[in-house]
Design a protein around this motif. Structure first.
Motif, mmCIF file in Angstrom:
data_model
loop_
_atom_site.group_PDB
_atom_site.id
_atom_site.type_symbol
_atom_site.label_atom_id
_atom_site.label_comp_id
_atom_site.label_asym_id
_atom_site.label_seq_id
_atom_site.Cartn_x
_atom_site.Cartn_y
_atom_site.Cartn_z
ATOM 1 N N SER A 156 -20.680 39.162 17.199
ATOM 2 C CA SER A 156 -20.273 37.811 16.797
ATOM 3 C C SER A 156 -19.387 37.848 15.562
ATOM 4 N N SER A 161 -18.079 35.152 21.247
ATOM 5 C CA SER A 161 -18.672 33.817 21.183
ATOM 6 C C SER A 161 -18.903 33.292 22.590
ATOM 7 N N LEU A 168 -18.007 31.964 15.634
ATOM 8 C CA LEU A 168 -19.328 31.473 15.231
ATOM 9 C C LEU A 168 -19.522 31.565 13.723
ATOM 10 N N GLU A 253 -25.647 31.948 19.174
ATOM 11 C CA GLU A 253 -25.280 33.175 19.876
ATOM 12 C C GLU A 253 -25.790 33.213 21.310
#
Length: 269
Positions: A156, A161, A168, A253
């Protein structure tokens, strides 16, 4: 949904549906330095599948007025005031990180008014590293960088994402930046000071789920053991749910996995 509690304006997101207190109610409690928006995906899923959702901005956060409350116990009492204000006799409580401590303490204080308890990214006690406490007080930018590093998986942080084209960590930075000065420091200090978590857990009498992320660095699975053991001997026990390939910011996530876990537990329980 806009409310007034103790002459202070309060905002609560209802998942895109009008709040209907006749439906099973779920209160979603956000973590430190955040607001209701961390629950956007889960709130909409629940609201469109038969639940009345309240995802409030805690006092001093997001669109809610007032000053941030300085203890977990005070925040838990505020949740009770919120339920009274909307005329809800019973509700399930779900909290993430700091919000999980608030939910846990509120379940102890509210007793039979709580129907289910979901603790997401939770440990008790929840100590906060001294460098993060110091940065939150005096260097917010550094604090935000530290939180992003510890909250998200490496993928991430490199740009992966579930929402194509969205960063994110970038979104989380903007979310923390829009909170008022002092909010993050107050929240983290409240987490660090809370010592009643295990005692509260031993008093729980409702079905409880611990939702843990496989790659959580902020509240790692091995640190969950004391809380799990405190809950496992209660009459209702505890249901452990593991979210794979996600970190502490698991609602962002792994939005589908977290939503499915929450719905499955609420329906099964």
């Amino acid at each position: 949904m806009e409310l007034t509690l103790d002459n202070i304006p309060i905002f609560a997101y209802t998942g895109g549906k009008s709040f209907d207190r006749c439906l099973p109610v779920v209160v979603l409690i956000h973590g430190a330095g955040h607001d209701h928006s961390v629950w956007n995906y889960q709130a909409r899923k629940l609201a469109h599948h038969g639940y009345a959702v309240l995802a409030p901005d805690l006092p001093g956060h997001g669109r809610s007025g007032g000053e941030p409350l300085s203890s977990i116990e005070a925040l838990a009492s505020w949740i009770e005031t919120l339920l009274d204000a909307v005329g809800v006799p019973q509700a399930a409580l779900a909290g993430h990180s700091m919000g999980s401590l608030v939910a846990l303490q509120a379940a102890t204080q509210l007793q039979s008014r709580v129907t289910r308890l979901l603790l997401i990214g939770s440990v008790a006690p929840m100590p906060v590293a001294a460098p993060l406490l110091e940065a939150a007080r005096h260097d917010r930018k550094t604090a935000h960088l530290m939180i992003n590093q510890w909250s998200y998986t490496p993928a991430s942080q490199l740009g992966e994402s579930p929402i194509p084209g969205m960063s994110l960590t970038g979104l989380n930075t903007r979310l923390m930046e829009r909170q008022r000065e002092g909010v993050l420091a107050t929240d983290l200090a409240a987490c660090n000071a809370y010592r009643n978590g295990l005692e509260a857990a031993r008093s729980i009498r409702v079905p409880t789920a611990l939702i843990c992320a496989e790659r959580d660095q902020m509240t790692p699975r091995k640190a969950v053991t004391p809380l799990r053991e405190a809950l496992i001997d209660t009459p209702s026990g505890v249901h452990m749910i593991n979210i794979k390939s996600a970190g502490h910011a698991m609602m962002a996530e792994a939005p589908d996995a977290v939503s499915d876990a929450m719905r499955s537990f609420l329906e099964r329980a």
